[in-house]
Design a protein around this motif. Structure first.
Motif, PDB file in Angstrom:
ATOM      1  N   VAL A 185       0.812  -1.142   0.033  1.00  0.00           N
ATOM      2  CA  VAL A 185      -0.120  -0.005  -0.199  1.00  0.00           C
ATOM      3  C   VAL A 185       0.647   1.402  -0.072  1.00  0.00           C
ATOM      4  N   LEU A 186       0.524   2.122  -0.813  1.00  0.00           N
ATOM      5  CA  LEU A 186       1.199   3.486  -0.813  1.00  0.00           C
ATOM      6  C   LEU A 186       0.187   4.565  -0.767  1.00  0.00           C
ATOM      7  N   VAL A 187       0.287   5.476   0.124  1.00  0.00           N
ATOM      8  CA  VAL A 187      -0.536   6.418   0.391  1.00  0.00           C
ATOM      9  C   VAL A 187       0.296   7.702  -0.068  1.00  0.00           C
ATOM     10  N   VAL A 188      -0.361   8.555  -0.985  1.00  0.00           N
ATOM     11  CA  VAL A 188       0.432   9.661  -1.785  1.00  0.00           C
ATOM     12  C   VAL A 188      -0.753  10.763  -1.733  1.00  0.00           C
ATOM     13  N   SER A 189      -0.287  11.783  -1.721  1.00  0.00           N
ATOM     14  CA  SER A 189      -1.093  13.201  -1.574  1.00  0.00           C
ATOM     15  C   SER A 189      -1.360  13.594  -2.992  1.00  0.00           C
ATOM     16  N   ALA A 190      -2.434  14.156  -3.372  1.00  0.00           N
ATOM     17  CA  ALA A 190      -2.762  14.442  -4.788  1.00  0.00           C
ATOM     18  C   ALA A 190      -3.998  15.742  -4.181  1.00  0.00           C
ATOM     19  N   LEU A 191      -3.504  16.946  -4.715  1.00  0.00           N
ATOM     20  CA  LEU A 191      -4.059  18.035  -4.228  1.00  0.00           C
ATOM     21  C   LEU A 191      -5.458  18.177  -4.968  1.00  0.00           C
ATOM     22  N   ARG A 192      -5.320  18.283  -6.368  1.00  0.00           N
ATOM     23  CA  ARG A 192      -6.674  18.582  -7.153  1.00  0.00           C
ATOM     24  C   ARG A 192      -6.458  18.243  -8.498  1.00  0.00           C
ATOM     25  N   ILE A 193      -7.106  18.789  -9.372  1.00  0.00           N
ATOM     26  CA  ILE A 193      -7.019  18.338 -10.971  1.00  0.00           C
ATOM     27  C   ILE A 193      -6.044  19.152 -11.422  1.00  0.00           C
TER      28      ILE A 193
END
Ligand code: ZN
Ligand code: ZN
Ligand code: ZN
Length: 251
Positions: A185-193
């Motif tokens: 499992v990788l949790v990674v940030s993604a802010l927006r489009i």
């Protein structure tokens, strides 16, 4: 090992104060996001990554037990704003906070009353343990810090066994990628489009996931500008999931 998402929102949280957008007005619980943090429980060891301004609310429904260590990604307020709310945890003794030296200094400047020698009653009993990118042991758990770049600010992600948590990422230096092999499992940030100067957008996060190639990836630190949870989720490939507050993963 159990991972609980205590919050999955960016610095403003969702709903954003005063915002009338469809995400901030959504009735779907998954569109409500406190600031980003996870609780990791492995055997009897409880590890928290970041202490958000929502920490008090995030811990309210969990059992009240010692937190063996708190890992700090970086000093931005949305990741450390809840440190003062650790007061009740002083009942278990000193609270160990693992942070890089620059972060440690920033925290001591920001909440000096927590670190004075003659502290008045009720102040949280915090002990900062300075770390760098070298692996270290927290009780019986090995923590592998991962250097990631938050635009120009070097910050930390963390790997524990086959789980990794990278927040506020803009880029990952290529020499760090070897630490991220064979993840379940990788949790990674993604802010927006849309693109952002110091955060990955959705496409950049997906590119990073394809580079690291974990079994499963969860996106966190989401802005209301990402869109409605269900609509965005429907467009993602099956092994990439938007995280949501309260989501638990067993590993
Ligand atoms: Zn942040
Ligand atoms: Zn909004
Ligand atoms: Zn940040």
């Amino acid at each position: 090992m159990k991972i609980t998402f205590l919050g999955t929102g960016t610095s403003s949280g969702i709903p954003v104060i005063g915002c009338e957008c469809i995400v901030c007005n959504s009735n779907n619980e998954k569109d409500r996001r406190l600031r980003s943090s996870v609780l990791i429980e492995k055997n009897d060891t409880r590890i928290l990554i970041d202490v958000t301004p929502d920490f008090r609310e995030q811990m309210m429904n969990l059992s009240f037990q010692k937190i063996n260590g708190i890992l700090i990604s970086h000093e931005h307020y949305d990741h450390v704003g809840g440190l003062d709310d650790l007061r009740p945890y002083s009942r278990f003794g000193e609270q160990d906070i693992y942070a890089e030296r620059n972060v440690s200094q920033a925290l001591k400047n920001r909440i000096p009353y927590c670190f004075m020698t003659n502290r008045y009653a009720g102040i949280p009993d915090l002990r900062i343990i300075e770390i760098d990118t070298s692996p270290f042991q927290l009780e019986d758990v090995e923590i592998i810090p991962i250097r990631v770049m938050h635009h120009k600010l070097p910050i930390l992600g963390f790997r524990i066994d086959n789980f990794a948590y990278l927040t506020d990422v803009k880029t990952v230096p290529s020499e760090e990628l070897s630490k991220l092999k064979n993840l379940d499992v990788l949790v990674v940030s993604a802010l927006r489009i849309k693109e952002h100067i110091s955060h990955q957008n959705l496409d950049q996060a997906i590119d990073l996931i394809h580079t690291i190639y974990p079994q499963k990836a969860y996106l966190t630190h989401l802005s209301h500008e990402m869109g409605l949870h269900n609509e965005v989720q429907n467009q993602l490939e099956k092994d990439i999931q938007l995280a949501y507050d309260g989501l638990e993963i067993d590993l």
